[in-house]
Design a protein around this motif. Structure first.
Motif, PDB file in Angstrom:
ATOM      1  N   GLY A 168       0.793  -1.223   0.000  1.00 31.73           N
ATOM      2  CA  GLY A 168       0.000   0.000   0.000  1.00 31.73           C
ATOM      3  C   GLY A 168       0.826   1.275   0.000  1.00 31.73           C
ATOM      4  N   LEU A 169       2.144   1.133  -0.096  1.00 34.67           N
ATOM      5  CA  LEU A 169       3.030   2.292  -0.004  1.00 34.67           C
ATOM      6  C   LEU A 169       2.713   3.367  -1.041  1.00 34.67           C
ATOM      7  CD1 LEU A 169       5.561   3.566   1.348  1.00 34.67           C
ATOM      8  CD2 LEU A 169       6.913   2.439  -0.422  1.00 34.67           C
ATOM      9  N   ALA A 170       2.578   2.983  -2.297  1.00 34.62           N
ATOM     10  CA  ALA A 170       2.344   3.964  -3.362  1.00 34.62           C
ATOM     11  C   ALA A 170       1.066   4.758  -3.100  1.00 34.62           C
ATOM     12  CB  ALA A 170       2.293   3.284  -4.724  1.00 34.62           C
ATOM     13  N   ALA A 171       0.014   4.076  -2.703  1.00 31.42           N
ATOM     14  CA  ALA A 171      -1.245   4.768  -2.419  1.00 31.42           C
ATOM     15  C   ALA A 171      -1.114   5.627  -1.164  1.00 31.42           C
ATOM     16  CB  ALA A 171      -2.374   3.759  -2.246  1.00 31.42           C
ATOM     17  N   GLU A 172      -0.394   5.132  -0.180  1.00 31.33           N
ATOM     18  CA  GLU A 172      -0.236   5.839   1.094  1.00 31.33           C
ATOM     19  C   GLU A 172       0.512   7.158   0.945  1.00 31.33           C
ATOM     20  OE1 GLU A 172      -0.805   6.452   5.091  1.00 31.33           O
ATOM     21  OE2 GLU A 172      -1.613   4.767   3.953  1.00 31.33           O
ATOM     22  N   VAL A 173       1.521   7.182   0.094  1.00 32.50           N
ATOM     23  CA  VAL A 173       2.338   8.398  -0.051  1.00 32.50           C
ATOM     24  C   VAL A 173       1.958   9.214  -1.287  1.00 32.50           C
ATOM     25  CG1 VAL A 173       4.264   7.369   1.201  1.00 32.50           C
ATOM     26  CG2 VAL A 173       4.284   7.353  -1.304  1.00 32.50           C
ATOM     27  N   GLU A 174       0.903   8.827  -1.979  1.00 31.00           N
ATOM     28  CA  GLU A 174       0.510   9.515  -3.211  1.00 31.00           C
ATOM     29  C   GLU A 174       0.370  11.030  -3.036  1.00 31.00           C
ATOM     30  OE1 GLU A 174      -2.708   9.102  -6.834  1.00 31.00           O
ATOM     31  OE2 GLU A 174      -2.990   7.926  -5.022  1.00 31.00           O
ATOM     32  N   PRO A 175      -0.291  11.505  -1.956  1.00 34.44           N
ATOM     33  CA  PRO A 175      -0.405  12.968  -1.823  1.00 34.44           C
ATOM     34  C   PRO A 175       0.959  13.656  -1.704  1.00 34.44           C
ATOM     35  CG  PRO A 175      -1.905  11.850  -0.308  1.00 34.44           C
ATOM     36  CD  PRO A 175      -1.029  10.806  -0.905  1.00 34.44           C
ATOM     37  N   ALA A 221       6.614  14.910  -7.000  1.00 40.64           N
ATOM     38  CA  ALA A 221       7.954  14.322  -7.081  1.00 40.64           C
ATOM     39  C   ALA A 221       8.274  13.944  -8.526  1.00 40.64           C
ATOM     40  CB  ALA A 221       8.035  13.080  -6.190  1.00 40.64           C
ATOM     41  N   SER A 222       9.535  13.693  -8.769  1.00 38.47           N
ATOM     42  CA  SER A 222       9.950  13.292 -10.114  1.00 38.47           C
ATOM     43  C   SER A 222       9.361  11.930 -10.477  1.00 38.47           C
ATOM     44  CB  SER A 222      11.476  13.215 -10.191  1.00 38.47           C
ATOM     45  OG  SER A 222      11.947  12.094  -9.459  1.00 38.47           O
ATOM     46  N   ASN A 223       9.299  11.651 -11.776  1.00 38.68           N
ATOM     47  CA  ASN A 223       8.815  10.348 -12.227  1.00 38.68           C
ATOM     48  C   ASN A 223       9.694   9.227 -11.696  1.00 38.68           C
ATOM     49  OD1 ASN A 223       6.564  11.274 -13.593  1.00 38.68           O
ATOM     50  ND2 ASN A 223       7.649  11.502 -15.536  1.00 38.68           N
ATOM     51  N   GLU A 224      10.985   9.468 -11.611  1.00 42.05           N
ATOM     52  CA  GLU A 224      11.907   8.454 -11.099  1.00 42.05           C
ATOM     53  C   GLU A 224      11.557   8.079  -9.655  1.00 42.05           C
ATOM     54  OE1 GLU A 224      16.641   8.035 -10.024  1.00 42.05           O
ATOM     55  OE2 GLU A 224      16.036   9.538 -11.481  1.00 42.05           O
ATOM     56  N   VAL A 225      11.269   9.069  -8.841  1.00 41.40           N
ATOM     57  CA  VAL A 225      10.895   8.824  -7.445  1.00 41.40           C
ATOM     58  C   VAL A 225       9.571   8.066  -7.387  1.00 41.40           C
ATOM     59  CG1 VAL A 225      10.132   9.973  -5.317  1.00 41.40           C
ATOM     60  CG2 VAL A 225      12.210  10.738  -6.475  1.00 41.40           C
ATOM     61  N   LYS A 226       8.600   8.495  -8.163  1.00 40.36           N
ATOM     62  CA  LYS A 226       7.298   7.827  -8.183  1.00 40.36           C
ATOM     63  C   LYS A 226       7.430   6.374  -8.645  1.00 40.36           C
ATOM     64  CE  LYS A 226       4.799  12.029  -9.300  1.00 40.36           C
ATOM     65  NZ  LYS A 226       3.990  12.702 -10.310  1.00 40.36           N
ATOM     66  N   GLU A 245       6.509   2.955  -6.628  1.00 38.43           N
ATOM     67  CA  GLU A 245       5.631   1.948  -7.238  1.00 38.43           C
ATOM     68  C   GLU A 245       6.285   0.564  -7.229  1.00 38.43           C
ATOM     69  OE1 GLU A 245       2.120   0.623  -8.604  1.00 38.43           O
ATOM     70  OE2 GLU A 245       2.498   2.700  -8.065  1.00 38.43           O
ATOM     71  N   ARG A 246       7.597   0.505  -7.464  1.00 35.33           N
ATOM     72  CA  ARG A 246       8.294  -0.791  -7.452  1.00 35.33           C
ATOM     73  C   ARG A 246       8.266  -1.436  -6.069  1.00 35.33           C
ATOM     74  NH1 ARG A 246      12.142   1.836 -10.824  1.00 35.33           N
ATOM     75  NH2 ARG A 246      13.667   1.872  -9.140  1.00 35.33           N
ATOM     76  N   PHE A 247       8.383  -0.621  -5.021  1.00 32.26           N
ATOM     77  CA  PHE A 247       8.256  -1.177  -3.660  1.00 32.26           C
ATOM     78  C   PHE A 247       6.898  -1.848  -3.510  1.00 32.26           C
ATOM     79  CE2 PHE A 247      11.415   2.172  -2.233  1.00 32.26           C
ATOM     80  CZ  PHE A 247      12.365   1.291  -1.719  1.00 32.26           C
ATOM     81  N   SER A 248       5.850  -1.173  -3.945  1.00 34.13           N
ATOM     82  CA  SER A 248       4.492  -1.700  -3.815  1.00 34.13           C
ATOM     83  C   SER A 248       4.280  -2.944  -4.670  1.00 34.13           C
ATOM     84  CB  SER A 248       3.467  -0.630  -4.184  1.00 34.13           C
ATOM     85  OG  SER A 248       3.454   0.384  -3.211  1.00 34.13           O
ATOM     86  N   LEU A 269      14.189   0.767   1.812  1.00 33.81           N
ATOM     87  CA  LEU A 269      13.238   1.851   2.017  1.00 33.81           C
ATOM     88  C   LEU A 269      13.871   2.974   2.843  1.00 33.81           C
ATOM     89  CD1 LEU A 269      10.442   3.047   1.603  1.00 33.81           C
ATOM     90  CD2 LEU A 269       9.644   1.708   3.577  1.00 33.81           C
ATOM     91  N   GLU A 270      14.643   2.627   3.841  1.00 33.45           N
ATOM     92  CA  GLU A 270      15.320   3.639   4.653  1.00 33.45           C
ATOM     93  C   GLU A 270      16.337   4.416   3.815  1.00 33.45           C
ATOM     94  OE1 GLU A 270      14.992   1.239   8.898  1.00 33.45           O
ATOM     95  OE2 GLU A 270      16.630   0.786   7.511  1.00 33.45           O
TER      96      GLU A 270
END
Length: 121
Positions: free
Chosen positions: A54-61, A66-71, A75-78, A110-111
């Protein structure tokens, strides 16, 4: 003091989630090695994977500007976590965030990512 820097806000949220994951992992170690409870360990690893899925949805706001690379990295973590849940592999779930050469006591992926995002602010 609250900063308006989007990368700082995102780093704060990522660090918070990374702390949550570490707490789940610590509890899981106690359950597995202290209580010898395989089922409890499996459930905690499932919780870890669900948090990461749920990480991508959780941090979406916070990630909105953020840059596409960061996004994409978020998304890859999720995606990895979602895959571990689909397969149902406790090993896969436990290995999330840790490369093969990870040493105990070192930050997880993640850290490290949260620190890199903070450096962008």
């Amino acid at each position: 003091m609250v900063s308006g820097n989007p990368y700082e806000l995102l780093a704060d949220r990522l660090e918070s989630i990374a702390t949550q994951v570490r707490e789940i992992e610590e509890q899981a170690r106690k359950v597995l090695y202290g209580d010898n409870d395989d089922d409890g360990y499996r459930e905690l690893m499932r919780q870890k994977a669900m948090v990461l899925a749920g990480l991508a949805a959780e941090v979406e706001p916070q990630a909105e500007s953020a840059s596409n690379e960061v996004k994409e990295r978020i998304e890859r973590f999720s995606i990895s976590a979602s895959q571990s849940l689909e397969v149902g592999s406790v090993f896969f779930m436990s290995a999330l965030l840790y490369p093969e050469d990870h040493q105990e006591g070192e930050p997880n992926d993640l850290e490290i990512f949260a620190a890199n995002v903070r450096a962008m602010s």
